[in-house]
Design a protein around this motif. Structure first.
Motif, short mmCIF file in Angstrom:
data_model
loop_
_atom_site.label_atom_id
_atom_site.label_comp_id
_atom_site.label_asym_id
_atom_site.label_seq_id
_atom_site.Cartn_x
_atom_site.Cartn_y
_atom_site.Cartn_z
N HIS A 22 101.48 41.94 49.14
CA HIS A 22 100.31 41.35 48.48
C HIS A 22 99.16 41.65 49.68
O HIS A 22 99.33 41.33 50.82
N GLN A 23 97.95 42.04 49.25
CA GLN A 23 96.95 42.01 50.02
C GLN A 23 95.50 41.66 48.96
O GLN A 23 95.51 41.82 47.95
N VAL A 24 94.64 40.93 49.77
CA VAL A 24 93.32 40.54 49.27
C VAL A 24 92.36 41.71 49.01
O VAL A 24 92.18 42.32 50.26
N THR A 25 91.75 41.70 47.86
CA THR A 25 90.45 42.78 47.99
C THR A 25 89.67 42.66 49.03
O THR A 25 89.26 41.44 49.44
N GLY A 26 89.03 43.81 49.52
CA GLY A 26 87.97 43.70 50.43
C GLY A 26 88.64 43.73 52.04
O GLY A 26 87.86 43.79 53.04
N LYS A 27 89.84 43.92 52.28
CA LYS A 27 90.58 43.81 53.18
C LYS A 27 91.17 45.14 53.76
O LYS A 27 91.88 45.71 52.94
N SER A 91 90.89 47.59 46.70
CA SER A 91 90.60 47.17 45.60
C SER A 91 91.41 46.97 44.70
O SER A 91 92.89 47.27 45.27
N LEU A 92 91.31 46.54 43.70
CA LEU A 92 92.32 46.27 42.54
C LEU A 92 93.06 47.57 42.37
O LEU A 92 94.22 47.72 41.91
#
Length: 278
Positions: A22-27, A91-92
């Protein structure tokens, strides 16, 4: 020569790849490909998302790095080489299965590959909100509250806790996540139960809602309410119950008052008539 005669064959080994689940958008994201050439010369290292190639490293070429555009995949070439690839803030659209393929040059031409999934998540902008709660509950009251987590992808998983104990399934009211036009989702979970004496272990009722998304997001909100084991006088009075008797007896006295006054007036009239005769 001895190595050849002993039957041992050395060849490229792809030991592991590192792709965040998992990774968060914007990173940014770093993808690692860990291999051992075992003496073979390297021909190429290629990265794919799904079936689409987006990065190739070929040390024998004049320009060893080739980039192929994909939606949601932007390679930072200054931080990428034959062992790793760095993606600019994701991004997504960056979600998918990522595969590293390593190929040896002559004489073996051996090729190995490994893949792993990455899901990019868009986190809620605020903690979950609790609505419908009251500042005070009495035994026998019904608790009817909702917890809402706004705009995320995927929708946050919600859970209720009553005094730090996870709420029973039969007390939960599940709602289908609401989809926004931009693909983000809002989740909501209700809680319903009748208050009992056990819900006031320290004189108050505590309700807590948690919102989670995989292993990258956890937030909670909590509300406390004063507990009343029995109803107060003001509540009893509102239900027509009085310390001096029932409301029905009070209304009976009120209905008899006109009759009492009429009889008193008649008695006084008779006494005055008798006095005048004497």
């Amino acid at each position: 020569m001895m190595g050849c005669c002993s039957g041992d064959v050395e060849a490229l080994k792809l030991e592991s790849i590192t792709v965040p689940a998992h990774q968060v958008t914007g990173k940014p994201v770093e993808l690692d490909c860990n291999y051992d050439l075992e003496g073979d010369p390297l021909y190429s290292v290629t990265w794919y998302r799904g079936q689409d190639e987006f990065y190739r490293y070929t040390p024998g070429d004049r320009n060893p790095v080739d980039i192929f555009e994909l939606p949601g995949v932007a390679v930072d070439t200054s931080l990428s080489d034959q062992k790793k690839v760095t993606l600019r803030p994701v991004s997504l659209l960056s979600s998918g299965k990522y595969r590293c393929e390593v190929s040896a040059d002559a004489p073996s031409f051996h090729t190995e590959s490994r893949s792993a999934e990455m899901l990019v998540v868009d986190l809620p902008d605020r903690v979950p909100t609790i609505t419908g709660g009251r500042s005070r509950y009495h035994v026998g009251d019904e608790v009817h509250v909702n917890c809402t987590s706004l705009r995320s992808r995927p929708a946050a998983s919600l859970m209720w806790y009553i005094n730090d104990n996870q709420a029973a399934t039969e007390n939960l009211v599940e709602y289908t996540p609401m989809n926004d036009s931009d693909g983000l989702e809002t989740s909501r979970l209700g809680l319903r139960f009748v208050v009992g004496p056990r819900h006031f272990p320290s004189g108050e009722l505590r309700l807590r809602c948690t919102a989670t998304i995989a292993a990258v997001y956890w937030q909670s909100s909590e509300e406390s309410a004063e507990g009343q084991l029995q109803q107060t006088g003001s509540v009893l009075e509102s239900k027509g119950i009085y310390a001096g008797g029932s409301s029905s007896s009070r209304h009976s006295w009120a209905s008899c008052l006109p009759v009492f006054l009429a009889l008193t007036l008649l008695l006084l009239t008779n006494l005055c008539s008798q006095a005048s005769l004497h």
